[in-house]
Design a protein around this motif. Sequence first.
Motif, short mmCIF file in Angstrom:
data_model
loop_
_atom_site.label_atom_id
_atom_site.label_comp_id
_atom_site.label_asym_id
_atom_site.label_seq_id
_atom_site.Cartn_x
_atom_site.Cartn_y
_atom_site.Cartn_z
N GLY A 267 0.83 -1.20 0.00
CA GLY A 267 0.00 0.00 0.00
C GLY A 267 0.86 1.24 0.00
N PHE A 268 0.66 2.07 0.97
CA PHE A 268 1.52 3.24 1.17
C PHE A 268 1.51 4.22 0.03
CE2 PHE A 268 3.33 2.06 5.05
CZ PHE A 268 3.62 0.71 5.02
N SER A 269 0.40 4.40 -0.63
CA SER A 269 0.42 5.46 -1.62
C SER A 269 0.34 6.78 -0.87
CB SER A 269 -0.75 5.31 -2.58
OG SER A 269 -1.95 5.18 -1.86
N GLU A 270 1.11 7.73 -1.27
CA GLU A 270 1.09 9.04 -0.61
C GLU A 270 1.29 8.94 0.89
OE1 GLU A 270 1.11 11.16 -3.70
OE2 GLU A 270 0.74 12.23 -1.84
N THR A 287 8.99 -10.32 5.09
CA THR A 287 9.52 -11.09 3.97
C THR A 287 9.08 -10.48 2.66
OG1 THR A 287 7.60 -12.54 4.00
CG2 THR A 287 9.50 -13.23 5.29
N SER A 288 8.06 -9.65 2.73
CA SER A 288 7.58 -9.08 1.49
C SER A 288 7.20 -7.62 1.72
CB SER A 288 6.36 -9.87 1.01
OG SER A 288 5.72 -9.18 -0.04
N LEU A 289 7.71 -6.77 0.86
CA LEU A 289 7.45 -5.35 1.03
C LEU A 289 7.14 -4.77 -0.33
CD1 LEU A 289 7.55 -2.90 2.94
CD2 LEU A 289 9.97 -2.73 2.45
N GLU A 307 15.37 -9.85 5.73
CA GLU A 307 14.48 -10.98 5.43
C GLU A 307 13.78 -10.81 4.10
OE1 GLU A 307 13.97 -13.69 7.33
OE2 GLU A 307 15.61 -12.97 8.60
N LEU A 308 14.01 -9.71 3.45
CA LEU A 308 13.21 -9.37 2.27
C LEU A 308 13.37 -10.41 1.18
CD1 LEU A 308 11.41 -6.95 1.69
CD2 LEU A 308 13.27 -5.99 0.38
N SER A 345 12.70 -12.54 -5.70
CA SER A 345 11.91 -11.97 -6.78
C SER A 345 12.14 -10.49 -6.84
CB SER A 345 10.42 -12.22 -6.53
OG SER A 345 10.14 -13.57 -6.58
N ILE A 346 12.51 -10.01 -7.97
CA ILE A 346 12.69 -8.58 -8.09
C ILE A 346 12.19 -8.06 -9.42
CG2 ILE A 346 15.08 -8.71 -8.96
CD1 ILE A 346 15.56 -6.16 -7.17
N LEU A 347 11.56 -6.88 -9.32
CA LEU A 347 11.17 -6.15 -10.50
C LEU A 347 11.78 -4.77 -10.34
CD1 LEU A 347 9.53 -5.38 -13.02
CD2 LEU A 347 7.55 -5.06 -11.56
N TYR A 348 12.67 -4.42 -11.24
CA TYR A 348 13.48 -3.22 -11.02
C TYR A 348 13.52 -2.36 -12.27
CZ TYR A 348 17.46 -0.69 -8.86
OH TYR A 348 18.27 0.24 -8.29
#
Lengths: 550, 323
Positions: A267-270, A287-289, A307-308, A345-348
């Motif tokens: 979440g964390f929009s704005e 573990t997931s952010l 832990e990410l 898993s990464i999307l960069y």
Amino acid sequence: MNYFPDEVIEHIFDFIASHKDRNSISLVSKSWHKIERCSRKRVFIGNCYAINPERLIQRFPSLRSLTLKGKPHFADFNLVPHEWGGFVHPWIVALAKARVGLEELRLKRMVVSDESLELLSRSFSSFKSLVLVSCEGFTTDGLASVAANCRHLRELDLQENEIDDHRGQWLNCFPESSTALTSLNFSCLKGETNLAALERLVARSPNLESLKVNRAVPLDALTRLMSCAPQLVDLGVGSYENEPDQESFMKLMAAIKKCTELRSLSGFSEVAPLCLTAFYPICQNLTSLNLSYAAEIQGNHLISYFELQELRVFPSDLHDEEDNDTAVTEIGLVAISAGCPKLHSILYFCKQMTNAALITVAKNCPNFIRFRLCILEPNKPDHTTSQSLDEGFGAIVQACKGLRRLSVSGLLTDKVFLYIGMYAEQLEMLSIAFAGDTDKGMLYVLNGCKKMRKLEIRDSPFGNAALLADVDKYRTMRSLWMSSCEVTLGGCKRLARNAPWLNVEIINENENNDVMERNEEDEREKVDRLYLYRTVVGARKDAPPCVTIL
Amino acid sequence: MSLIDRLLLRELRSILQMLSEEELQSNVSVASSSPTSNCISKGGGLKVHNYFGLSDSSSVESSTLSCGEDDKGTISLKATELTLGLPGSQSHARETKLDEKPFFPLLPSKDEICSSSHKNKRGFSDTVYTEKNWMFPEAVANQSVVKKEVTTNIPKGQLSTTNNSSSPPAAKAQIVGWPPVRSYRKNTLATTCKNSDEVDGKPGSGVLFVKVSMDGAPYLRKVDLRSYGNYGELSSALEKMFTTFTLGQCGSNGAAGKDMLSETKLKDLLNAKDYVLTYEDKDGDWMLVGDVPWEYKLKIMKGVDAIGLAAAPRRMEKSKIRA
């Protein structure tokens, strides 16, 4: 030969959950095929046009859970016309008619209507779980009927759907007797929600593990929600622009501290900085952010999340042409790989990359399962050496033996595909854009990657030779997408003739469907978008005019 | 920037370089750790500000700044021209400033406030610094000469927020479906920007976002310049944004919190309320906020649609050392 009665074998099969394994079991013998199919509860259909609902029900009469995927992945980037297809309604109609005891429906990139949701809610009395990802075509009215009629609903998970928010009282529609909720995600809704109803719902759901609210849920409401659900494992927060006052902040901190099971945040929009700091105490357990909607967070502070496991970094400015100090570069990726050894898993997205950085990343994180790198400028070389990034990506595929998904970008020659074909043995999905020199590139991949399921290519110089070299390869793949490549209509026609078990779809927006009536010369005309997939039910009947199925 | 703009800018620079070289020589000898602030106005509309460090003062010196205001009122146009056109000289002055420890008081509510900050905070461990990064459009030179012509940069800023769902306007990114970001995400973020757009009845609709970062803070803030009527409103809003942040930092001393900020900076935050505003123009020079009248400022700011994460390479290195 079977030495056990069928019931025993069936019981043994119950322990085998993976779709692949169950598919394999069904090939062993006729009797195993029968036992397997009659006991099969969960079916995954990666392409809703590969089979039709009638045949599905015929084969698996005990079906309880169905996963369906519709549009091709590149539909996310506006490359597929809106009316292309992927309608769920015929499936629900067929399942309802056959009185299947459906309990779970998971849809991705499908078109869902309120009518479908209403029918769904009335037809399956044991229905428990609805997961909609990147779907569209429905409104909160549809949600209201699901909430009201599905007495045993446990999971309502709406991820990134386009939902017409009528700002109705759909949350009120959960009956007071419903206490079984384990997962509620309405983060994609744009409007206000009935906070009182939400709080009551959360309060009476002791098994709630995953809660993802939308932007409109204010901070104090979130605090109250967390206070009555300290068992949460997965939390999606809303949008908190304004700094909270001291008291609100303290309350938030206290509520967060109680959520000791929290492992995943999104979440964390704005988000106001203060709000984010309130989450620090639990961050080391994450573990997931997913901060992908948070506009104002600097990447360097992620590198201490030991832990990410999953990370997505999106471009801070899609229209940024100039160099600016806040651009995301290879430095960030290297830092992340060094600080988060469990990352898989990464999307960069970034402005620039170097081979050296990729080689370092490969060394630091050999556990990548999904590696998606998008350099914003197409064909951009290694910015320090001006060479192609073949070696960098080669290092990734060589080191990450378990790599299942890969997206490449930047300046790439055929060589990178040679590396991919040689080393990426587990690769199932590959996304290529603006890469390669000749057909050899695509051939390396088709010949080398035995487990390839989805191949999607855009703006790359691969043509008919690569497309037609090994037609049988497409039996083992779910689909192939090629857009703005060198394949011609003639090549596609030839493929369709040689492989009648394939649907070869040509998508030509702004064209009429007189494609077939053109003369021979047009065979040389390049195809704008090609989407082919294996199927057992032939050409679909619901294709729009802009789609031609050869 | 068009060819003409570039030539114009070059011309301006060379003229002003000649002018300023002599004049600035004397100003550049800044006394170290002097507790006073000086505002030196040069004739000919050339305004150079030198600021000296106040080690732990929280007082606000309005006298310094008022001189700036008067000057600004009368020579607004000229100040615009020359200040904008002084990339070389200003940075020269600034480089010497780097050796000093200046920091500047902020007037919370005054019209046409003139305050500035220092960009390079390393080594200044006993004060709070803020740096505001402003993005300049390419056509800075345009603005200095012709004030009324709003360049296409502002519409671009608007476009970037309103047209996120369609092809981006930038020449480079006119490829359909590139970069591969889901239209759902683009639409959501466009909505985000629109929602925070306060309608002031100003001419020129849309949002004009700039990234604002406070040194030592892990987060940038996005600020819509159009929602403020003048510098006073802007600076008080920014103050509110960052002061509560600093208070919060003192409060939350979780382990992760410590990782985020170094010990020295925590101390610094106690001296909150003392910060200054600067912006970085196209040439990488640090300009005083407040030199340019507010209306012009709006016109020359490039709209920034900040989406997702932004990692500053400088900070990356810093935190690497820490980790």
